[in-house]
Design an enzyme around this catalytic site. Sequence first.
Site, short mmCIF file in Angstrom:
data_model
loop_
_atom_site.label_atom_id
_atom_site.label_comp_id
_atom_site.label_asym_id
_atom_site.label_seq_id
_atom_site.Cartn_x
_atom_site.Cartn_y
_atom_site.Cartn_z
N SER A 17 -23.12 26.75 -9.28
CA SER A 17 -21.67 26.59 -9.41
C SER A 17 -21.00 27.39 -8.30
CB SER A 17 -21.20 27.13 -10.76
OG SER A 17 -19.80 27.39 -10.74
N TYR A 60 -21.29 33.66 -17.00
CA TYR A 60 -21.74 32.41 -16.37
C TYR A 60 -21.83 32.57 -14.86
CZ TYR A 60 -21.05 27.51 -14.77
OH TYR A 60 -21.15 26.30 -14.14
N ALA A 61 -20.79 33.15 -14.26
CA ALA A 61 -20.76 33.31 -12.79
C ALA A 61 -21.90 34.22 -12.33
CB ALA A 61 -19.41 33.86 -12.34
N ASN A 72 -30.59 20.82 -13.79
CA ASN A 72 -29.15 20.62 -13.87
C ASN A 72 -28.53 21.31 -15.10
OD1 ASN A 72 -26.50 18.96 -13.73
ND2 ASN A 72 -27.37 18.38 -15.69
N GLY A 98 -30.76 18.13 -18.78
CA GLY A 98 -29.36 17.85 -19.09
C GLY A 98 -28.91 16.53 -18.46
N ALA A 114 -24.73 34.72 -13.88
CA ALA A 114 -26.00 33.98 -14.06
C ALA A 114 -26.20 32.98 -12.92
CB ALA A 114 -26.01 33.27 -15.41
N LYS A 115 -25.12 32.33 -12.48
CA LYS A 115 -25.25 31.36 -11.37
C LYS A 115 -25.54 32.10 -10.06
CE LYS A 115 -24.41 27.28 -13.37
NZ LYS A 115 -25.52 26.33 -13.62
N1 LIG Z 1 -18.55 20.38 -14.86
C1 LIG Z 1 -18.24 21.24 -13.93
O1 LIG Z 1 -17.08 21.38 -13.55
C2 LIG Z 1 -19.29 22.09 -13.28
C3 LIG Z 1 -18.89 22.90 -12.21
C4 LIG Z 1 -19.83 23.68 -11.57
C5 LIG Z 1 -21.14 23.67 -12.01
N2 LIG Z 1 -21.50 22.88 -13.06
C6 LIG Z 1 -22.90 22.92 -13.48
O2 LIG Z 1 -23.41 21.61 -13.46
C7 LIG Z 1 -24.39 21.47 -14.49
C8 LIG Z 1 -24.03 20.30 -15.39
O3 LIG Z 1 -22.74 20.54 -15.92
P1 LIG Z 1 -21.95 19.41 -16.74
O4 LIG Z 1 -20.55 19.87 -16.81
O5 LIG Z 1 -22.28 18.09 -16.19
O6 LIG Z 1 -22.63 19.59 -18.16
P2 LIG Z 1 -22.44 18.76 -19.50
O7 LIG Z 1 -21.63 17.53 -19.25
O8 LIG Z 1 -21.99 19.74 -20.52
O9 LIG Z 1 -23.92 18.33 -19.85
C9 LIG Z 1 -24.86 19.31 -20.13
C10 LIG Z 1 -26.21 18.66 -20.36
O10 LIG Z 1 -27.16 19.66 -20.68
C11 LIG Z 1 -27.67 19.42 -22.01
N3 LIG Z 1 -27.86 20.72 -22.63
C12 LIG Z 1 -26.90 21.64 -22.94
N4 LIG Z 1 -27.46 22.72 -23.50
C13 LIG Z 1 -28.79 22.49 -23.53
C14 LIG Z 1 -29.91 23.23 -24.00
N5 LIG Z 1 -29.78 24.44 -24.56
N6 LIG Z 1 -31.15 22.70 -23.87
C15 LIG Z 1 -31.31 21.48 -23.31
N7 LIG Z 1 -30.30 20.72 -22.85
C16 LIG Z 1 -29.06 21.22 -22.98
C17 LIG Z 1 -26.61 18.55 -22.67
O11 LIG Z 1 -27.10 17.75 -23.73
P3 LIG Z 1 -27.15 18.31 -25.26
O12 LIG Z 1 -25.82 18.94 -25.52
O13 LIG Z 1 -27.45 17.11 -26.07
O14 LIG Z 1 -28.26 19.30 -25.27
C18 LIG Z 1 -26.20 17.68 -21.49
O15 LIG Z 1 -27.16 16.66 -21.27
C19 LIG Z 1 -24.45 22.80 -15.19
O16 LIG Z 1 -25.49 23.59 -14.65
C20 LIG Z 1 -23.11 23.43 -14.88
O17 LIG Z 1 -23.15 24.82 -14.93
C21 LIG Z 1 -20.61 22.11 -13.71
#
Ligand SMILES: NC(=O)c1ccc[n+]([C@@H]2O[C@H](COP(=O)([O-])OP(=O)(O)OC[C@H]3O[C@@H](n4cnc5c(N)ncnc54)[C@H](OP(=O)(O)O)[C@@H]3O)[C@@H](O)[C@H]2O)c1
Length: 258
Positions: A136, A150-151, A82, A14, A153-154
């Site tokens: 998360s 989601y929670a 990630n 990701g 799973a995390k």
């Molecule tokens: N943003 C937040 O506030 C937050 C808070 C706590 C934790 N997190 C965690 O941080 C991590 C990143 O979050 P983010 O918000 O930065 O995510 P994001 O901006 O939505 O980016 C997700 C990435 O994963 C790829 N992806 C999604 N589904 C996929 C799949 N089935 N197979 C392969 N690649 C896939 C997406 O590209 P494609 O769509 O092109 O596949 C993208 O590169 C996650 O684990 C999330 O749970 C985020």
Amino acid sequence: MEKELIGKVALITGGTKGIGRAIAERLSEAGALVIVTARTRPIETHTKHHFIAADLTIAAQTDKMVNEINEKFGSIDILVNNMGGSTSPSGGFGALTDAHWENDLQLNLQSAVRIDRAILPQMVEKKSGVIIHISSVTGTLPVYQSLGGYAVAKAALNNYSKSLSKEFSPKGIRVATVSPGMVKTDTMDAYLQSLAKTSDLSIEQVTLDLMDSLGGIPLGRMALPQEIAELVGFLVSPKASYITGVNYIVDGGSNPSL
Ligand SMILES: NC(=O)c1ccc[n+]([C@@H]2O[C@H](COP(=O)([O-])OP(=O)(O)OC[C@H]3O[C@@H](n4cnc5c(N)ncnc54)[C@H](OP(=O)(O)O)[C@@H]3O)[C@@H](O)[C@H]2O)c1
């Protein structure tokens, strides 16, 4: 920035958007050769990272991705699991079907388990490597109204990451978890917009409500993706050589427990 990752090969799942993209930039600036994966190739044609397309919720695509990496780059030194997220609806327990639970587990737990399984033998052979799981704050601070599956799973990912560190740290592999709170990514913006639409509230209000559901954010704002990437950059570097088996919560102070 010190080029302390020169000669290292890093895989960031990701790594094309949000936190993953910031981690890819950070590790690349430190000198690593960076491979990013996602389902869709990023639009920027000038990206300096190597891109491999794969849907990591599908086992066969994960195997294909790992084979391609082995052929083109040899072994991985740094793995940042990630990729994650949720497509489940808000509305609490009753809104979640078996399919939602299964999808949340595939996205946030099983995809990481599969990649670790494929990459760990190479690390064991070299007696070195670093694995980071991006979890998360909801893994330790459930937000049941909108992020139940989601929670959970995390939380499972946290437990899994800890047990992996117990098993593999004696073999020279460090394993750590990073648990962000709210991070200002495009996906977060889209999520807040959809919450605003379904609840008929303003984006500002649903943002405040979400902050409140975490017990408030003492620092008063969401994190920037770069602020999470900075911690990951440190954890995968030789400077963190004694750090393994930990879960760093980076949530602006929300989590009330010690
Ligand atoms: N943003 C937040 O506030 C937050 C808070 C706590 C934790 N997190 C965690 O941080 C991590 C990143 O979050 P983010 O918000 O930065 O995510 P994001 O901006 O939505 O980016 C997700 C990435 O994963 C790829 N992806 C999604 N589904 C996929 C799949 N089935 N197979 C392969 N690649 C896939 C997406 O590209 P494609 O769509 O092109 O596949 C993208 O590169 C996650 O684990 C999330 O749970 C985020």
